[in-house]
Design a protein around this motif. Structure first.
Motif, PDB file in Angstrom:
ATOM      1  N   ARG A 118       0.283  -1.326  -0.141  1.00  0.00           N
ATOM      2  CA  ARG A 118       0.064   0.038  -0.221  1.00  0.00           C
ATOM      3  C   ARG A 118       0.793   1.025   0.415  1.00  0.00           C
ATOM      4  N   ALA A 119       0.606   2.004  -1.234  1.00  0.00           N
ATOM      5  CA  ALA A 119       1.749   2.741  -1.030  1.00  0.00           C
ATOM      6  C   ALA A 119       1.124   4.694  -1.672  1.00  0.00           C
ATOM      7  N   LYS A 120       1.998   5.492  -1.698  1.00  0.00           N
ATOM      8  CA  LYS A 120       1.306   6.558  -2.716  1.00  0.00           C
ATOM      9  C   LYS A 120       2.875   6.885  -3.431  1.00  0.00           C
ATOM     10  N   ALA A 121       2.948   7.352  -5.048  1.00  0.00           N
ATOM     11  CA  ALA A 121       4.242   7.908  -5.092  1.00  0.00           C
ATOM     12  C   ALA A 121       4.506   9.023  -5.459  1.00  0.00           C
ATOM     13  N   ALA A 122       5.506   9.274  -5.166  1.00  0.00           N
ATOM     14  CA  ALA A 122       6.046  10.461  -4.978  1.00  0.00           C
ATOM     15  C   ALA A 122       5.592  11.081  -6.597  1.00  0.00           C
ATOM     16  N   LYS A 123       5.015  12.416  -7.052  1.00  0.00           N
ATOM     17  CA  LYS A 123       4.902  13.266  -8.034  1.00  0.00           C
ATOM     18  C   LYS A 123       5.379  14.185  -8.794  1.00  0.00           C
ATOM     19  N   GLY A 124       6.487  14.161  -9.040  1.00  0.00           N
ATOM     20  CA  GLY A 124       7.172  14.968  -9.451  1.00  0.00           C
ATOM     21  C   GLY A 124       8.111  14.589 -10.816  1.00  0.00           C
ATOM     22  N   GLN A 125       8.070  15.547 -12.141  1.00  0.00           N
ATOM     23  CA  GLN A 125       8.423  14.858 -13.106  1.00  0.00           C
ATOM     24  C   GLN A 125      10.263  14.332 -13.220  1.00  0.00           C
ATOM     25  N   GLY A 126       9.712  12.862 -13.672  1.00  0.00           N
ATOM     26  CA  GLY A 126      11.046  12.005 -13.778  1.00  0.00           C
ATOM     27  C   GLY A 126      10.816  11.045 -12.817  1.00  0.00           C
ATOM     28  N   ILE A 127      10.361  10.890 -12.335  1.00  0.00           N
ATOM     29  CA  ILE A 127      10.667   9.862 -10.747  1.00  0.00           C
ATOM     30  C   ILE A 127       9.686   8.618 -11.103  1.00  0.00           C
ATOM     31  N   CYS A 128       9.798   8.156 -11.097  1.00  0.00           N
ATOM     32  CA  CYS A 128       9.640   6.057 -10.328  1.00  0.00           C
ATOM     33  C   CYS A 128       9.992   5.218  -9.393  1.00  0.00           C
ATOM     34  N   SER A 129       8.046   5.297  -9.049  1.00  0.00           N
ATOM     35  CA  SER A 129       8.561   4.613  -7.504  1.00  0.00           C
ATOM     36  C   SER A 129       8.020   3.620  -8.052  1.00  0.00           C
ATOM     37  N   SER A 130       8.620   2.353  -7.527  1.00  0.00           N
ATOM     38  CA  SER A 130       8.148   0.986  -7.318  1.00  0.00           C
ATOM     39  C   SER A 130       8.661   0.164  -6.391  1.00  0.00           C
ATOM     40  N   GLY A 131       7.420  -0.666  -6.449  1.00  0.00           N
ATOM     41  CA  GLY A 131       7.525  -1.904  -4.748  1.00  0.00           C
ATOM     42  C   GLY A 131       7.585  -3.191  -6.217  1.00  0.00           C
ATOM     43  N   TRP A 132       8.761  -4.165  -5.417  1.00  0.00           N
ATOM     44  CA  TRP A 132       8.936  -5.334  -6.666  1.00  0.00           C
ATOM     45  C   TRP A 132       9.167  -6.526  -6.446  1.00  0.00           C
ATOM     46  N   MET A 133      10.095  -6.942  -7.094  1.00  0.00           N
ATOM     47  CA  MET A 133      10.498  -8.502  -6.514  1.00  0.00           C
ATOM     48  C   MET A 133      11.415  -8.676  -7.320  1.00  0.00           C
ATOM     49  N   LEU A 134      12.408  -9.663  -6.452  1.00  0.00           N
ATOM     50  CA  LEU A 134      13.582 -10.313  -7.487  1.00  0.00           C
ATOM     51  C   LEU A 134      13.947 -11.967  -6.770  1.00  0.00           C
ATOM     52  N   GLY A 135      13.836 -12.461  -7.432  1.00  0.00           N
ATOM     53  CA  GLY A 135      14.444 -14.431  -7.732  1.00  0.00           C
ATOM     54  C   GLY A 135      15.464 -14.048  -7.061  1.00  0.00           C
ATOM     55  N   ASP A 136      16.124 -14.887  -5.538  1.00  0.00           N
ATOM     56  CA  ASP A 136      16.930 -14.968  -4.825  1.00  0.00           C
ATOM     57  C   ASP A 136      17.708 -16.060  -5.175  1.00  0.00           C
ATOM     58  N   GLY A 137      17.852 -16.397  -6.221  1.00  0.00           N
ATOM     59  CA  GLY A 137      19.230 -17.283  -6.789  1.00  0.00           C
ATOM     60  C   GLY A 137      19.225 -18.478  -6.517  1.00  0.00           C
ATOM     61  N   SER A 138      18.026 -19.574  -6.850  1.00  0.00           N
ATOM     62  CA  SER A 138      18.524 -20.580  -6.760  1.00  0.00           C
ATOM     63  C   SER A 138      17.542 -21.006  -7.122  1.00  0.00           C
ATOM     64  N   GLY A 139      16.830 -20.693  -8.414  1.00  0.00           N
ATOM     65  CA  GLY A 139      15.863 -20.287  -9.456  1.00  0.00           C
ATOM     66  C   GLY A 139      16.916 -20.985 -11.082  1.00  0.00           C
ATOM     67  N   ASP A 140      17.198 -19.545 -10.949  1.00  0.00           N
ATOM     68  CA  ASP A 140      18.239 -19.978 -11.911  1.00  0.00           C
ATOM     69  C   ASP A 140      19.860 -18.800 -12.029  1.00  0.00           C
ATOM     70  N   THR A 141      20.938 -19.506 -10.999  1.00  0.00           N
ATOM     71  CA  THR A 141      21.693 -18.542 -11.206  1.00  0.00           C
ATOM     72  C   THR A 141      22.790 -18.088 -12.051  1.00  0.00           C
ATOM     73  N   ARG A 142      22.162 -17.583 -13.305  1.00  0.00           N
ATOM     74  CA  ARG A 142      22.625 -16.471 -14.522  1.00  0.00           C
ATOM     75  C   ARG A 142      22.021 -15.618 -14.087  1.00  0.00           C
ATOM     76  N   GLY A 143      20.837 -15.505 -13.135  1.00  0.00           N
ATOM     77  CA  GLY A 143      20.392 -14.041 -12.841  1.00  0.00           C
ATOM     78  C   GLY A 143      19.617 -13.699 -12.931  1.00  0.00           C
ATOM     79  N   TRP A 144      18.949 -12.150 -13.447  1.00  0.00           N
ATOM     80  CA  TRP A 144      18.539 -11.557 -14.188  1.00  0.00           C
ATOM     81  C   TRP A 144      18.671 -11.584 -15.477  1.00  0.00           C
ATOM     82  N   PRO A 145      17.270 -11.870 -16.450  1.00  0.00           N
ATOM     83  CA  PRO A 145      16.137 -12.026 -15.733  1.00  0.00           C
ATOM     84  C   PRO A 145      15.997 -13.934 -16.217  1.00  0.00           C
ATOM     85  N   TYR A 146      16.448 -14.529 -15.983  1.00  0.00           N
ATOM     86  CA  TYR A 146      16.603 -15.618 -16.190  1.00  0.00           C
ATOM     87  C   TYR A 146      16.199 -16.534 -14.199  1.00  0.00           C
ATOM     88  N   ASP A 147      16.147 -15.401 -13.661  1.00  0.00           N
ATOM     89  CA  ASP A 147      15.436 -15.625 -11.889  1.00  0.00           C
ATOM     90  C   ASP A 147      14.429 -15.386 -11.878  1.00  0.00           C
TER      91      ASP A 147
END
Length: 395
Positions: free
Chosen positions: A124-153
């Motif tokens: 639950r969030a309220k984003a920044a409003k300024g021009q040129g800002i990207c507010s993000s909440g996201w997830m990445l694989g921990d490396g146990s799925g594919d050791t090659r890293g992003w985007p393979y994980d």
């Protein structure tokens, strides 16, 4: 009817070109998860009610690198966050000193501290409003799925307030190989960047071992399921991509591909002297929560074992009635009714309702039972065993 089909085909074509599919109306019939709050129990959260960051959960990532979106900011270790007793506030900041500009912000992560696999997840969030800002909440694989890293994980974008729009989506090997998809699979939230900055919204996913369902303010916005694919496509879309633990990232990027061109529009001027000007903006995060489905809502039906019969050779064919919404069937058989002698276990795909057991010994009597189970939030939930059936192997 023909005209309607033609219109739908054009809409779908446009959606494919831009890598976005909007599920509405009949599309929502594919939704499998129970979205009711009564169906879920909280297993972890950070409510950000303290006046400092919980370092048992989070770490600061500091770097002047441009990351993946050609950003301009330097991520600091605490200088660009504050707390008001209810929210974590990430502060993108532009400092102009002696006519030279510097850009700073914050990026925090639960990497190597808190990881999660499956469940209902909300930010639950309220984003920044300024021009040129990207507010993000996201997830990445921990490396146990594919050791090659992003985007393979794998990557799951729960919220991403970009200058061009507000999508939810994901990255994986399959979509990053498709140039027409812009390297990701996106679903439209129905919100504008301005609306995201004016008020709090709840961005979420329901993630199981079969699909990822995207929600905004409790409404279903997308449904990602690789069940229509097999072979190498399946392995690029799910296996090693979204079948293992992920960690959280909260950040505010400045400039680059996602945030867009930067200007002083809608930023707050907090310092204004002859030699120094400082502009700030504010990304408010109320909470991050992870739920799992409650046991009572997750009950697995008992398997009805319809038949067990000796077929040609030293083999037994088992047939049962299918159980809905499960991961796997489990068969146990042995040469005594207590299942202690010559005991063996066999697993069968959820799409099947029969199995031939081979390499049995002649003139022996075998006992069989079957149950179904499902993996929910990393936990195995099993149904009751079927009635036991016995078969004597012929000569």
């Amino acid at each position: 009817m023909k005209r309607r089909k033609k219109i739908m085909a054009v809409v779908l074509s446009i959606a494919v070109i831009f890598g976005t599919i909007i599920w509405q109306g009949k599309g929502d019939s594919r939704v499998l998860a129970n979205t009711s709050s009564d169906a879920w129990e909280l297993v972890w959260s950070d409510e950000f009610n303290d006046m400092s960051l919980n370092m048992d959960y989070w770490s600061y990532e500091t770097s002047s690198m441009v990351w993946g979106s050609m950003e301009t900011q330097y991520y600091t270790a605490g200088d660009n966050v504050k707390f008001d007793g209810n929210n974590l506030i990430i502060i993108p900041r532009r400092t102009i000193k002696n006519e030279k500009s510097s850009w700073t912000s914050a990026r925090i992560t639960t990497k190597k501290k808190k990881t999660f696999q499956y469940g209902k997840i909300e930010i639950r969030a309220k984003a920044a409003k300024g021009q040129g800002i990207c507010s993000s909440g996201w997830m990445l694989g921990d490396g146990s799925g594919d050791t090659r890293g992003w985007p393979y994980d794998g990557e799951i974008d729960i919220m991403e307030v970009m200058y061009t729009g507000v999508p939810q989506g994901l990255h994986c090997e399959y979509w990053n190989n498709q140039s027409w998809s812009h390297g990701c699979k996106n679903y439209y939230t129905g919100l504008t960047p301005k609306e995201c900055a004016e008020d709090f919204h709840t961005y979420g996913i329901i993630w199981t071992d079969k699909y990822i369902q995207f929600t905004t303010d409790g409404k279903i916005k997308g449904f990602y399921a690789p069940s229509n694919y097999s072979g190498s496509d399946y392995e690029q879309m799910w296996k090693g991509e979204f079948d293992h633990p992920f960690f959280f990232i909260l950040n505010c990027a400045i400039g680059g591909n996602a945030a867009g061109p930067v200007s002083e529009k809608d930023w707050t001027l907090v310092t204004d002297t002859a030699t120094k000007k400082v502009y700030e903006d504010y990304f408010y995060i109320d909470y991050v929560r992870v739920y799992r489905q409650k046991e009572k809502e997750n009950k697995i039906s008992k398997v009805s074992l319809k038949s067990a019969r000796n077929i040609k050779g030293k083999r037994v064919k088992l047939t049962w009635k299918k159980v809905k919404n499960i991961s796997t069937y489990e068969i146990i058989y042995a040469s005594n009714k207590k299942f202690t002698k010559n005991k063996k276990t066999v697993k069968v795909k959820s799409s099947k309702n029969s199995k031939i057991i081979t390499r049995l010994k002649k003139k022996k009597t075998y006992y069989f039972k079957v149950r179904a189970y499902r993996i929910t939030s990393g936990k195995k939930v099993s149904g009751a065993w079927s009635k036991i059936k016995s078969v004597k192997i012929k000569k």
